[in-house]
Design a protein around this motif. Sequence first.
Motif, short mmCIF file in Angstrom:
data_model
loop_
_atom_site.label_atom_id
_atom_site.label_comp_id
_atom_site.label_asym_id
_atom_site.label_seq_id
_atom_site.Cartn_x
_atom_site.Cartn_y
_atom_site.Cartn_z
N PRO A 72 46.62 19.49 40.52
CA PRO A 72 45.80 19.11 39.37
C PRO A 72 46.36 17.86 38.69
CG PRO A 72 46.25 21.47 39.37
CD PRO A 72 47.13 20.87 40.42
N VAL A 91 45.17 29.74 45.92
CA VAL A 91 44.85 28.80 47.00
C VAL A 91 44.40 29.62 48.21
CG1 VAL A 91 45.75 26.99 48.52
CG2 VAL A 91 46.55 27.15 46.14
N THR A 110 51.89 26.60 35.43
CA THR A 110 50.56 27.20 35.48
C THR A 110 50.31 27.66 36.91
OG1 THR A 110 49.61 24.99 35.78
CG2 THR A 110 49.60 25.89 33.55
N TRP A 111 49.37 28.60 37.07
CA TRP A 111 49.23 29.32 38.33
C TRP A 111 47.86 29.10 38.96
CZ3 TRP A 111 53.75 31.58 39.77
CH2 TRP A 111 54.71 31.74 38.75
N TYR A 112 47.84 29.00 40.29
CA TYR A 112 46.61 28.69 41.01
C TYR A 112 46.50 29.57 42.25
CZ TYR A 112 46.61 24.62 38.00
OH TYR A 112 46.62 23.81 36.90
N MET A 130 41.15 25.70 45.69
CA MET A 130 42.09 26.00 44.61
C MET A 130 41.32 26.46 43.38
SD MET A 130 44.90 23.47 42.82
CE MET A 130 43.63 22.24 42.43
N THR A 131 41.79 27.55 42.75
CA THR A 131 41.21 28.07 41.52
C THR A 131 42.33 28.40 40.55
OG1 THR A 131 39.41 29.09 42.80
CG2 THR A 131 39.71 29.83 40.53
N LYS A 132 42.20 27.95 39.31
CA LYS A 132 43.22 28.27 38.32
C LYS A 132 43.16 29.75 37.98
CE LYS A 132 45.18 26.86 33.87
NZ LYS A 132 45.04 25.99 32.69
N LEU A 133 44.33 30.39 37.92
CA LEU A 133 44.42 31.81 37.64
C LEU A 133 44.61 32.07 36.14
CD1 LEU A 133 46.73 33.05 40.55
CD2 LEU A 133 44.27 33.47 40.27
N PHE A 165 52.93 20.53 42.25
CA PHE A 165 53.20 21.87 42.74
C PHE A 165 54.70 22.12 42.82
CE2 PHE A 165 48.83 21.59 44.60
CZ PHE A 165 48.30 22.66 43.89
N VAL A 221 49.36 31.95 46.35
CA VAL A 221 49.45 31.56 44.95
C VAL A 221 50.47 30.45 44.86
CG1 VAL A 221 50.32 32.25 42.68
CG2 VAL A 221 48.67 33.70 43.88
N ASP A 234 52.37 27.64 41.98
CA ASP A 234 52.54 27.25 40.58
C ASP A 234 52.79 25.75 40.50
OD1 ASP A 234 55.17 27.07 41.45
OD2 ASP A 234 56.02 28.30 39.87
#
Length: 423
Positions: free
Chosen positions: A87, A128, A124-126, A141-144, A92, A105, A107
């Motif tokens: 992002p 994948v 922050t956590w994503y 990728m989606t933000k958790l 990462f 997952v 971060d």
Amino acid sequence: PRRRWGAWLAPLAAAAAVIAVAISLVAVRGTPGGHELVPAVSPAGAAVSFPDYYLTFNQPVSDETIPVGLELRSTLTGKTLFTLQPPRGLSFAGITGAADDRTFVADAHRDPYGDFNSGGRSRTWYLVRVTGTGSHARLTMTKLPVPATPVGTEILAIALSPDAAMLAVGTAPWTADTANAKQALTVYSVATGAVLRTWTTPPGRANWVIMSGGEGGADPNTGVAWVGNHSLAFAAAETAGAAGTAGASPYESAVRVLDISRPDGDLLSSSRPTTVVPTGEPGGDRSTPFGCDPSWRVNVLITGDGTSFVCGGYGTSGARLPPSLCKPGTAWNTVAFTGFSVTTGKETFLSGYRTTCQGLAVVAYAVWVNATGSKVIGWMHFASSIPGKFGVFSNGSFRPLPIPVPGNWYQWDDGSLLYQVAW
């Protein structure tokens, strides 16, 4: 930066080991029997089952300032199939995978790890995911909703459960004041971000439990392992023998298992010790018992059902193995991947060599084990073998694989795989 902890861990490492538990995302139902192993290179194209993909970092060897993205690679060929940029404004910092080899997952924090003192930055956590197959495989990728870590928090371990429903995160203060620091192990719901459980240790370095062994680079994905979807396992130091582990000394490590149904509370009293992790000595003028590699590179892969663990190590063995010599002499030293029962401590050799190599010239660590314990992906190095052996070690065979070599900040020897690769 994590070597701040090493100042007081040095005597422990010298006496026994700083043991890091590697994430095993599949259930291993025991290890095969037999001790007379003769590894040989499998014929080209021979069927050897292992995960299709892995994630690693794409930081260029020549530039540590570029934000770190993720690369999806083929395990068999090493070919990069897709690159996922972080992002905007982030980089990462850690990766962990589920049992399906398609859910991960990651971060991320501000700026690359090449910048000084990045270990205490907020993460922050994503989520994948791998979509498609073969050359058409891609990453999404989606933000958790998992809460970001507070500034000043060090990540000791990240582990995604085999079913990808829960994320375990080990943390400690990012501080040199280890005498007043305490660890925490938290389990989050991946779907909602809710805190499901939290266990902590009392302040003080004597209560150090999660031995992550992190070294300048990604957040460790080896400090904690899932045992199925119901328990967590880790190798605890110093206090592991206090709870009744037979033969444990204050400087030995023992595999501990923590049922996640246990209520929040003290991490040590909530978990139970199993067997002491044996540590070996890398050769010398005298014969020593076989044990796990005690250096910071070591991985101890806890099996998915908690009945055994696998490690790379060395020492005397009765196994009849092929030689890999450094110099003329009696090749009594065995370098091998071995399974140990957590109840009896009985060892079962999977694959290895006899060698006269000694000291840090001898290294072996595993990074993945299959569901039966019969195949290990690992790296083995002798002073007489450059760049070493990386691939699938199995009962009687060795299948070479391309070595995943991450970027400059992550590169150790032939490219350390600790923390930098997730299957």
